[in-house]
Design a protein around this motif. Structure first.
Motif, PDB file in Angstrom:
ATOM      1  N   ALA A 279       0.830  -1.210   0.000  1.00  0.00           N
ATOM      2  CA  ALA A 279       0.000   0.000   0.000  1.00  0.00           C
ATOM      3  C   ALA A 279       0.864   1.259   0.000  1.00  0.00           C
ATOM      4  CB  ALA A 279      -0.928  -0.014   1.219  1.00  0.00           C
ATOM      5  N   GLN A 280       1.899   1.271   0.822  1.00  0.00           N
ATOM      6  CA  GLN A 280       2.777   2.439   0.899  1.00  0.00           C
ATOM      7  C   GLN A 280       3.484   2.680  -0.428  1.00  0.00           C
ATOM      8  OE1 GLN A 280       5.207   1.438   4.293  1.00  0.00           O
ATOM      9  NE2 GLN A 280       3.753   2.320   5.756  1.00  0.00           N
ATOM     10  N   ASN A 281       3.896   1.618  -1.093  1.00  0.00           N
ATOM     11  CA  ASN A 281       4.538   1.746  -2.404  1.00  0.00           C
ATOM     12  C   ASN A 281       3.601   2.412  -3.410  1.00  0.00           C
ATOM     13  OD1 ASN A 281       5.288   0.655  -5.262  1.00  0.00           O
ATOM     14  ND2 ASN A 281       7.111   0.241  -4.041  1.00  0.00           N
ATOM     15  N   ALA A 282       2.285   2.159  -3.248  1.00  0.00           N
ATOM     16  CA  ALA A 282       1.292   2.737  -4.158  1.00  0.00           C
ATOM     17  C   ALA A 282       0.815   4.114  -3.699  1.00  0.00           C
ATOM     18  CB  ALA A 282       0.098   1.791  -4.267  1.00  0.00           C
ATOM     19  N   GLY A 283       1.356   4.618  -2.587  1.00  0.00           N
ATOM     20  CA  GLY A 283       0.985   5.944  -2.103  1.00  0.00           C
ATOM     21  C   GLY A 283      -0.179   5.953  -1.140  1.00  0.00           C
ATOM     22  N   ILE A 284      -0.518   4.789  -0.581  1.00  0.00           N
ATOM     23  CA  ILE A 284      -1.618   4.681   0.387  1.00  0.00           C
ATOM     24  C   ILE A 284      -1.013   4.742   1.786  1.00  0.00           C
ATOM     25  CG2 ILE A 284      -3.457   3.167   1.255  1.00  0.00           C
ATOM     26  CD1 ILE A 284      -3.416   1.935  -1.668  1.00  0.00           C
ATOM     27  N   THR A 285      -1.505   5.634   2.633  1.00  0.00           N
ATOM     28  CA  THR A 285      -0.880   5.862   3.936  1.00  0.00           C
ATOM     29  C   THR A 285      -1.474   5.005   5.051  1.00  0.00           C
ATOM     30  OG1 THR A 285      -2.424   7.715   4.323  1.00  0.00           O
ATOM     31  CG2 THR A 285      -0.268   8.243   3.368  1.00  0.00           C
ATOM     32  N   GLU A 286      -2.711   4.500   4.871  1.00  0.00           N
ATOM     33  CA  GLU A 286      -3.338   3.721   5.924  1.00  0.00           C
ATOM     34  C   GLU A 286      -2.683   2.346   6.086  1.00  0.00           C
ATOM     35  OE1 GLU A 286      -6.956   5.770   3.926  1.00  0.00           O
ATOM     36  OE2 GLU A 286      -4.899   5.210   3.413  1.00  0.00           O
ATOM     37  N   LYS A 287      -2.744   1.812   7.305  1.00  0.00           N
ATOM     38  CA  LYS A 287      -2.329   0.431   7.522  1.00  0.00           C
ATOM     39  C   LYS A 287      -3.385  -0.482   6.912  1.00  0.00           C
ATOM     40  CE  LYS A 287      -0.866  -2.929  10.959  1.00  0.00           C
ATOM     41  NZ  LYS A 287      -0.569  -3.232  12.369  1.00  0.00           N
ATOM     42  N   VAL A 288      -2.944  -1.577   6.286  1.00  0.00           N
ATOM     43  CA  VAL A 288      -3.851  -2.483   5.601  1.00  0.00           C
ATOM     44  C   VAL A 288      -3.738  -3.863   6.244  1.00  0.00           C
ATOM     45  CG1 VAL A 288      -4.407  -3.549   3.396  1.00  0.00           C
ATOM     46  CG2 VAL A 288      -3.636  -1.186   3.444  1.00  0.00           C
ATOM     47  N   GLU A 289      -4.873  -4.455   6.584  1.00  0.00           N
ATOM     48  CA  GLU A 289      -4.870  -5.721   7.315  1.00  0.00           C
ATOM     49  C   GLU A 289      -4.996  -6.953   6.432  1.00  0.00           C
ATOM     50  OE1 GLU A 289      -4.377  -6.137  10.487  1.00  0.00           O
ATOM     51  OE2 GLU A 289      -4.377  -4.030  11.112  1.00  0.00           O
ATOM     52  N   ASN A 290      -5.669  -6.838   5.278  1.00  0.00           N
ATOM     53  CA  ASN A 290      -5.929  -8.026   4.466  1.00  0.00           C
ATOM     54  C   ASN A 290      -5.980  -7.668   2.984  1.00  0.00           C
ATOM     55  OD1 ASN A 290      -8.758  -7.225   3.809  1.00  0.00           O
ATOM     56  ND2 ASN A 290      -9.065  -7.536   6.011  1.00  0.00           N
ATOM     57  N   TRP A 291      -6.099  -8.710   2.139  1.00  0.00           N
ATOM     58  CA  TRP A 291      -6.038  -8.497   0.691  1.00  0.00           C
ATOM     59  C   TRP A 291      -7.187  -7.665   0.165  1.00  0.00           C
ATOM     60  CZ3 TRP A 291     -10.004 -10.087  -2.432  1.00  0.00           C
ATOM     61  CH2 TRP A 291     -10.881 -11.063  -1.942  1.00  0.00           C
ATOM     62  N   LEU A 292      -8.387  -7.819   0.753  1.00  0.00           N
ATOM     63  CA  LEU A 292      -9.533  -7.083   0.242  1.00  0.00           C
ATOM     64  C   LEU A 292      -9.425  -5.597   0.561  1.00  0.00           C
ATOM     65  CD1 LEU A 292     -12.173  -7.152  -1.252  1.00  0.00           C
ATOM     66  CD2 LEU A 292     -13.341  -7.739   0.887  1.00  0.00           C
ATOM     67  N   GLU A 293      -8.923  -5.269   1.747  1.00  0.00           N
ATOM     68  CA  GLU A 293      -8.693  -3.854   2.075  1.00  0.00           C
ATOM     69  C   GLU A 293      -7.700  -3.244   1.092  1.00  0.00           C
ATOM     70  OE1 GLU A 293      -7.545  -2.712   6.000  1.00  0.00           O
ATOM     71  OE2 GLU A 293      -9.011  -4.035   6.950  1.00  0.00           O
ATOM     72  N   LEU A 294      -6.605  -3.966   0.857  1.00  0.00           N
ATOM     73  CA  LEU A 294      -5.591  -3.451  -0.066  1.00  0.00           C
ATOM     74  C   LEU A 294      -6.161  -3.310  -1.467  1.00  0.00           C
ATOM     75  CD1 LEU A 294      -2.736  -2.633  -0.853  1.00  0.00           C
ATOM     76  CD2 LEU A 294      -2.174  -5.073  -1.078  1.00  0.00           C
ATOM     77  N   GLY A 295      -6.855  -4.331  -1.959  1.00  0.00           N
ATOM     78  CA  GLY A 295      -7.407  -4.281  -3.310  1.00  0.00           C
ATOM     79  C   GLY A 295      -8.399  -3.158  -3.487  1.00  0.00           C
ATOM     80  N   THR A 296      -9.215  -2.924  -2.480  1.00  0.00           N
ATOM     81  CA  THR A 296     -10.204  -1.839  -2.550  1.00  0.00           C
ATOM     82  C   THR A 296      -9.499  -0.491  -2.653  1.00  0.00           C
ATOM     83  OG1 THR A 296     -11.778  -3.161  -1.279  1.00  0.00           O
ATOM     84  CG2 THR A 296     -12.174  -0.790  -1.393  1.00  0.00           C
ATOM     85  N   HIS A 297      -8.439  -0.306  -1.855  1.00  0.00           N
ATOM     86  CA  HIS A 297      -7.655   0.937  -1.925  1.00  0.00           C
ATOM     87  C   HIS A 297      -7.006   1.087  -3.302  1.00  0.00           C
ATOM     88  CE1 HIS A 297      -7.958   2.489   2.127  1.00  0.00           C
ATOM     89  NE2 HIS A 297      -7.531   1.356   2.670  1.00  0.00           N
ATOM     90  N   LEU A 298      -6.419   0.010  -3.809  1.00  0.00           N
ATOM     91  CA  LEU A 298      -5.717   0.092  -5.091  1.00  0.00           C
ATOM     92  C   LEU A 298      -6.657   0.411  -6.234  1.00  0.00           C
ATOM     93  CD1 LEU A 298      -3.278  -2.946  -4.748  1.00  0.00           C
ATOM     94  CD2 LEU A 298      -2.692  -0.527  -4.577  1.00  0.00           C
ATOM     95  N   LEU A 299      -7.835  -0.208  -6.243  1.00  0.00           N
ATOM     96  CA  LEU A 299      -8.784   0.065  -7.307  1.00  0.00           C
ATOM     97  C   LEU A 299      -9.320   1.489  -7.234  1.00  0.00           C
ATOM     98  CD1 LEU A 299     -10.797  -3.273  -7.549  1.00  0.00           C
ATOM     99  CD2 LEU A 299      -9.003  -2.451  -9.049  1.00  0.00           C
ATOM    100  N   ALA A 300      -9.429   2.002  -6.018  1.00  0.00           N
ATOM    101  CA  ALA A 300      -9.914   3.388  -5.859  1.00  0.00           C
ATOM    102  C   ALA A 300      -8.938   4.379  -6.505  1.00  0.00           C
ATOM    103  CB  ALA A 300     -10.096   3.710  -4.385  1.00  0.00           C
ATOM    104  N   LEU A 301      -7.664   4.026  -6.569  1.00  0.00           N
ATOM    105  CA  LEU A 301      -6.672   4.923  -7.172  1.00  0.00           C
ATOM    106  C   LEU A 301      -6.854   5.071  -8.675  1.00  0.00           C
ATOM    107  CD1 LEU A 301      -3.421   3.754  -5.336  1.00  0.00           C
ATOM    108  CD2 LEU A 301      -4.797   5.773  -4.842  1.00  0.00           C
ATOM    109  N   THR A 302      -7.553   4.094  -9.305  1.00  0.00           N
ATOM    110  CA  THR A 302      -7.707   4.133 -10.759  1.00  0.00           C
ATOM    111  C   THR A 302      -8.899   4.965 -11.177  1.00  0.00           C
ATOM    112  OG1 THR A 302      -9.132   2.157 -10.882  1.00  0.00           O
ATOM    113  CG2 THR A 302      -6.737   1.812 -10.898  1.00  0.00           C
ATOM    114  N   ARG A 303      -9.717   5.388 -10.256  1.00  0.00           N
ATOM    115  CA  ARG A 303     -10.918   6.152 -10.636  1.00  0.00           C
ATOM    116  C   ARG A 303     -10.583   7.588 -10.973  1.00  0.00           C
ATOM    117  NH1 ARG A 303     -15.419   3.486 -10.300  1.00  0.00           N
ATOM    118  NH2 ARG A 303     -15.672   1.693  -8.972  1.00  0.00           N
TER     119      ARG A 303
END
Length: 303
Positions: A279-303
């Motif tokens: 997440a940090q590599n992608a510019g996301i500052t929040e702590k991420v606990e699982n794959w779905l949290e991370l995936g949701t954050h990553l997809l939000a970056l593409t909008r």
């Protein structure tokens, strides 16, 4: 190119996680797997685990086992395919699908869509500094059964290719680096582009998630599918994501041991630590606990 996510969400039948067991999985692999799993959940698709082991010299047992160890540790789901290394070797290895690959190669020969090439990599590099093939063997009539020859696809058709995405379709021609690309290697085995098309069609994959570095491969595979008349593959939807990079901005590779999941686990890193690092590599500052949290954050970056 517009690779944004389309709305409304439309259903897909199947996507796949398709690692190559040529090294231990690293953060970049997990980035792609997480996006695959998140898109599968969003679109109602089943996930196939398809391990690409055609390069038998590099496909070590330890690397195959690492795929299962890593997916299980990170709790990344898959619904179809092998559950362990023994089952993979027994039922799912690409060696079990050789007949399908060779049937496609026979089709291409019957269509007179191939030519044999005995050029070495160094000779190709000397002819063009970029490494693009210049067509040296196109008219030489090298025998198909000669030793140490590859088979290349004649890429004469300059009609544009349509890549279906989750947004608008993208229409492009085949890039120069894919001119007359190899479909059978010098050792007689099918090359990656051909095996990938045949496998995805065989398993009924209709959503493919891969990095932007494989955009030229997507175009090559669509070109090949057009020659073979594989309509299902031509209708496949692709999602190309940006790549995770190392400190110097370079693409991660399996030789970069410090980013391998195996190394990070030995260092005591938890699932949350690994997902947070991605997440940090992608510019996301929040702590991420699982794959779905991370995936949701990553997809939000593409909008």
């Amino acid at each position: 190119m517009d690779f944004s996510l389309g709305t409304p969400v439309r259903p897909f039948l199947r996507t796949r996680i398709a690692p190559t067991p040529s090294g231990y999985l690293h953060l970049g692999n997990i980035y792609s797997f997480v996006l695959t799993a998140t898109l599968a959940q969003r679109h109602g698709a089943r996930i196939l685990l398809r391990i690409d082991d055609l390069d038998r010299q590099r496909a070590q047992r330890a690397y195959i086992q690492d795929i299962f160890d890593t997916l299980n540790f990170l709790e990344i789901p898959w619904h179809e395919g092998p559950r362990n290394a023994d089952e993979f070797e027994r039922e799912y290895s690409q060696v079990h699908r050789m007949e399908l690959y060779h049937k496609a190669l026979t089709e291409l020969r019957e269509k007179q869509a191939l030519f044999a090439c005995d050029c070495s990599r160094s000779k190709i590099q000397l002819a063009d500094a970029t490494g693009a093939y210049t067509g040296h063997c196109r008219t030489r009539g090298v025998p198909f059964d000669a030793p140490e020859v590859s088979w290349r696809l004649r890429t004469d058709n300059d009609a544009p290719l349509t890549v279906h995405t989750l947004g608008e379709p993208v229409v492009e021609g085949l890039p120069r680096e894919q001119n007359d690309f190899v479909v059978r290697k010098k050792d007689g085995d099918p090359a990656y582009q051909l095996a990938s098309v045949i496998d995805d069609e065989h398993f009924g994959v209709d959503l493919i998630v891969r990095g932007m570095d494989l955009w030229p491969s997507t175009l090559a595979q669509l070109y090949l599918a057009r020659v073979l008349g594989r309509e299902k593959f031509l209708e496949t939807t692709f999602y190309h994501h940006p790549l995770i990079t190392g400190p110097g901005g370079d693409k991660l590779s399996k030789s970069a041991g410090a980013t391998s999941i195996q190394y990070l686990r030995k260092e005591g890193k938890t699932r949350a630590d690994i997902y947070t690092a991605i997440a940090q590599n992608a510019g996301i500052t929040e702590k991420v606990e699982n794959w779905l949290e991370l995936g949701t954050h990553l997809l939000a970056l593409t909008r």
